[in-house]
Write an enzyme that holds these catalytic residues in place. Structure first.
Site, PDB file in Angstrom:
ATOM      1  N   ARG A   1      64.501  65.475  47.730  1.00  0.00           N
ATOM      2  CA  ARG A   1      64.977  64.398  47.777  1.00  0.00           C
ATOM      3  C   ARG A   1      63.921  63.242  46.754  1.00  0.00           C
ATOM      4  O   ARG A   1      65.327  62.656  45.944  1.00  0.00           O
ATOM      5  CB  ARG A   1      64.781  63.653  49.627  1.00  0.00           C
ATOM      6  CG  ARG A   1      65.963  63.915  50.190  1.00  0.00           C
ATOM      7  CD  ARG A   1      65.881  62.954  51.833  1.00  0.00           C
ATOM      8  NE  ARG A   1      66.524  63.702  52.530  1.00  0.00           N
ATOM      9  CZ  ARG A   1      67.203  63.496  53.532  1.00  0.00           C
ATOM     10  NH1 ARG A   1      65.379  63.185  54.294  1.00  0.00           N
ATOM     11  NH2 ARG A   1      67.840  63.907  54.245  1.00  0.00           N
TER      12      ARG A   1
ATOM     13  N   LYS B   1      71.141  70.609  69.522  1.00  0.00           N
ATOM     14  CA  LYS B   1      71.380  70.253  70.491  1.00  0.00           C
ATOM     15  C   LYS B   1      73.325  70.513  70.372  1.00  0.00           C
ATOM     16  O   LYS B   1      73.639  69.876  69.080  1.00  0.00           O
ATOM     17  CB  LYS B   1      71.290  68.393  71.119  1.00  0.00           C
ATOM     18  CG  LYS B   1      69.759  68.562  71.734  1.00  0.00           C
ATOM     19  CD  LYS B   1      69.897  67.265  72.133  1.00  0.00           C
ATOM     20  CE  LYS B   1      68.653  67.107  72.913  1.00  0.00           C
ATOM     21  NZ  LYS B   1      68.227  65.526  73.123  1.00  0.00           N
TER      22      LYS B   1
ATOM     23  N   GLY C   1      69.070  67.737  56.378  1.00  0.00           N
ATOM     24  CA  GLY C   1      68.481  67.704  56.653  1.00  0.00           C
ATOM     25  C   GLY C   1      67.963  69.653  57.025  1.00  0.00           C
ATOM     26  O   GLY C   1      67.258  69.864  56.052  1.00  0.00           O
TER      27      GLY C   1
ATOM     28  N   GLY D   1      72.637  63.088  57.831  1.00  0.00           N
ATOM     29  CA  GLY D   1      73.381  62.645  59.470  1.00  0.00           C
ATOM     30  C   GLY D   1      74.507  62.356  58.149  1.00  0.00           C
ATOM     31  O   GLY D   1      75.268  62.238  58.637  1.00  0.00           O
TER      32      GLY D   1
END
Length: 407
Positions: free
Chosen positions: A38, A206, A364, A388
């Site tokens: 980043r 998840k 991510g 995200g």
């Protein structure tokens, strides 16, 4: 219509203070940056402005300090990495909008860059109260003095309605940074006009984190390859035992519904045919590969934890990826941080690299995984800087930071 950075450069920035929202939210081991992707991605816009004579003030966040000053979330290590990689002077302020930030902003010369402290140290940055965020944005804008400007180059934050992303864009002439523009262009093509076959690889722990994405991709993607911890809710929905693996019992009904919808919409959901089960969650745990319909037959038995897709599944996934023209990948296939359970993620990465597809890695953990497994950024078509944000874009959500820029 959003104003592009080149318009600001053309108007002239020499001698002007320009506030730039960058993404320096890097992983740290103590004070060491473990993945500088980043930081590197933020450099081109900062260099473009510095070369044009701007006096650049960088705003960024790191982690979730919950509105309190916490040294372990200081932006300083990321700023030091920026200074190490940059060919322009980089100063660091010890506060956000306090005395040090104001003094150092005032002292900037043409072509110099100042990084202020973690904007999330101020509770107003993430406040739900518009007036509180607005007051903080006023103080950030004041750092630029007269004739200031704002550039949003932090794609990893555009899905947040935060002061340094949303409110600031209403207080200064606002411009779309090159990195954000490139991210939006690539993701728009993936969602709106992908070359087919369009294959999506979804992983992560998840299934509840990815439900909206999966729902939006049904009927758009040709194949959805499901790995990671989220796969066990899918396997349970098909009637398989998953041992002690991560399972979201309350999502089984939703997943069953998605399996039916996908079949009717012509999207093939591809699930693993074998799993690497471990006796415990540990790098040196005893482990074995079992077919998805035969977990009880192994030595580890019915309490085993599924920590990766198995080798046959990896071949199955690789075959689909090699035949694709567009690949979007978000989330590792297993616990890639442990070598024994990194095989599935490595196989996916190798297949993406070997394919002729336009490939997009959705930021991510996926971005960290490919770098930690020894792959370089230039082996992939595009590695997103915002996990995200890229997911919410793929979901079809409006991104507040993008809306504020008029993009």
């Amino acid at each position: 219509m959003a104003h592009a950075l080149d318009e600001l450069i053309a108007d002239g920035v020499a001698g002007r203070r320009v506030l730039v929202r960058s993404d320096l939210n890097v992983p740290l081991d103590g004070s060491t940056v473990t993945d500088d992707g980043r930081v590197r991605a933020s450099l081109p816009v900062l260099k473009k402005l510095a070369d044009a004579g701007a006096r650049v003030i960088v705003m960024a966040h790191l982690g979730r300090p919950k509105g309190q000053v916490d040294p372990k979330y200081s932006i300083a290590p990321a700023a030091r990495k920026l200074a190490e990689l940059a060919d322009f002077p980089v100063a660091v302020a010890s506060d956000v909008v306090g005395e040090d930030a104001r003094a150092k902003a005032e002292a900037l010369a043409d072509g110099e860059v100042l990084v202020i402290e973690n904007v999330r140290f101020d509770p107003r940055e993430t406040s739900k109260d518009d007036a509180e965020r607005g007051a903080f944005a006023d103080e950030l804008a004041a750092l630029t003095g007269e004739n200031g400007a704002y550039v949003d180059d932090a794609f990893g934050a555009v899905h947040r309605k935060h002061a340094s992303v949303f409110d600031i864009a209403h207080r200064l002439p606002a411009y779309l940074g090159d990195l954000v523009k490139r991210e939006l262009d690539v993701l728009t093509k993936v969602v709106s006009a992908p070359e087919r076959p369009f294959v999506v690889v979804m992983g992560g722990s998840k299934v509840s984190d990815k439900l909206a994405v999966i729902e939006n991709l049904i009927g758009k993607a040709d194949s959805l390859l499901i790995g990671g911890g989220m796969v066990f809710t899918f396997l349970a929905a098909q009637g398989h035992s998953v041992g002690g693996s991560l399972l979201e019992q309350d999502q089984i009904g939703t997943v069953k519904d998605y399996l039916e919808k996908a079949s009717a919409a012509g999207t093939e959901i591809v699930l693993p045919v074998d799993i690497v089960y471990a006796a415990e969650f540990a790098a040196d745990a005893a482990h074995e590969v079992r077919p998805v319909d035969a977990i009880e037959d192994g030595e580890i038995g019915s309490t085993g934890l599924g920590l990766d897709i198995g080798p046959e599944s990896a071949k199955l996934f690789a075959e689909r990826i090699r035949g694709a023209k567009t690949v979007f990948w978000n989330g590792p296939a297993g616990v890639f941080e442990m070598e024994a359970f990194a095989g599935g993620t490595r196989a996916v990465a190798e297949a993406v690299v070997a394919s002729d597809a336009m490939s997009v890695i959705g930021g991510g953990d996926s971005a960290s995984a490919v770098r930690n497994l020894g792959f370089s950024d230039d082996q992939f078509g595009h590695i997103s800087t915002g996990g995200g944000a890229s997911l919410e874009f793929i979901e079809g959500k409006e991104l507040p930071g993008v809306v504020a820029l008029g993009a």
